[in-house]
Design a protein around this motif. Structure first.
Motif, PDB file in Angstrom:
ATOM      1  N   ILE A  80      -4.258  -3.173   4.715  1.00  0.00           N
ATOM      2  CA  ILE A  80      -5.039  -2.375   3.775  1.00  0.00           C
ATOM      3  C   ILE A  80      -6.432  -2.224   4.391  1.00  0.00           C
TER       4      ILE A  80
ATOM      5  N   ASN B  42       1.821   4.689   1.665  1.00  0.00           N
ATOM      6  CA  ASN B  42       1.669   5.407   2.919  1.00  0.00           C
ATOM      7  C   ASN B  42       2.573   6.633   2.857  1.00  0.00           C
TER       8      ASN B  42
ATOM      9  N   SER C  79      -9.918  -2.236   4.882  1.00  0.00           N
ATOM     10  CA  SER C  79     -10.885  -2.869   3.981  1.00  0.00           C
ATOM     11  C   SER C  79     -12.127  -3.288   4.755  1.00  0.00           C
TER      12      SER C  79
ATOM     13  N   TYR D  37     -11.968  -2.115  -0.734  1.00  0.00           N
ATOM     14  CA  TYR D  37     -10.559  -2.013  -0.376  1.00  0.00           C
ATOM     15  C   TYR D  37     -10.135  -0.549  -0.314  1.00  0.00           C
ATOM     16  N   ASN D  38      -9.112  -0.283   0.504  1.00  0.00           N
ATOM     17  CA  ASN D  38      -8.542   1.064   0.630  1.00  0.00           C
ATOM     18  C   ASN D  38      -9.597   2.102   0.998  1.00  0.00           C
TER      19      ASN D  38
ATOM     20  N   LYS E 182       0.867  -1.184   0.000  1.00  0.00           N
ATOM     21  CA  LYS E 182       0.000   0.000   0.000  1.00  0.00           C
ATOM     22  C   LYS E 182       0.894   1.221   0.000  1.00  0.00           C
TER      23      LYS E 182
END
Length: 156
Positions: free
Chosen positions: A122, A113, A124, A139-140, A111
């Motif tokens: 992540i 950052n 989610s 997600y995210n 991911k």
């Protein structure tokens, strides 16, 4: 490395993890109910606290609509217990210290950052249907506001 991602209709990966009190909670415990499973990086951090409190504050309408909620992080049960008690959380917080469940759900991996690519949790959220299949895979997600969006999506 691209991590496995779940899609609507996939079978939800099984789990059996210790909760904040060390009691095992399993996906099978929610058979015949809808379950919101959310993965978050760390208990007692600002974003994760906001997200957990949003779920706490939305729990009654979610439960009335037939949805249970569990949160999963890599934190130890003792840290989860302190987080639960400090924030008055009323749904199970589960400990996935080896991140095997997160990995199976596609909630651990690469991911970005602060502009750097790192390995991590992540953020989610998933909805598991009563038949054990994925009804929603997000997600995210952002810590703030996504519980409201989820409720709108679910009509709750």
């Amino acid at each position: 490395m691209t991590e496995q991602r779940l899609s609507v209709g996939d079978q939800a990966p099984d789990f059996a993890l210790p909760d904040a009190d060390g009691k095992t909670v399993a996906l099978a415990d929610y058979q015949d109910r809808s379950l919101v499973v959310y993965f978050y990086p760390a208990a007692s951090t600002p974003g994760c606290t906001k997200e957990a409190c949003d779920f706490r504050d939305s729990l009654a309408p979610l439960n009335e609509a037939g949805f249970d909620v569990v949160g999963i992080s890599p934190d130890k049960p003792e840290k989860l217990a302190a987080f639960r008690d400090a924030e008055g959380l009323t749904f199970p917080l589960l400990s996935d210290q080896d991140k095997s469940v997160m990995t199976a759900w596609g909630a651990f991996g690469e991911k970005t950052n602060y502009g750097k690519v790192v390995q991590g949790v992540i953020r989610s959220t998933f909805v598991v249907r009563p038949d054990g299949t994925i009804g929603s895979a997000l997600y995210n997600v952002k810590a703030t506001g996504h519980v409201d969006r989820l409720r709108k999506e679910l009509g709750v």
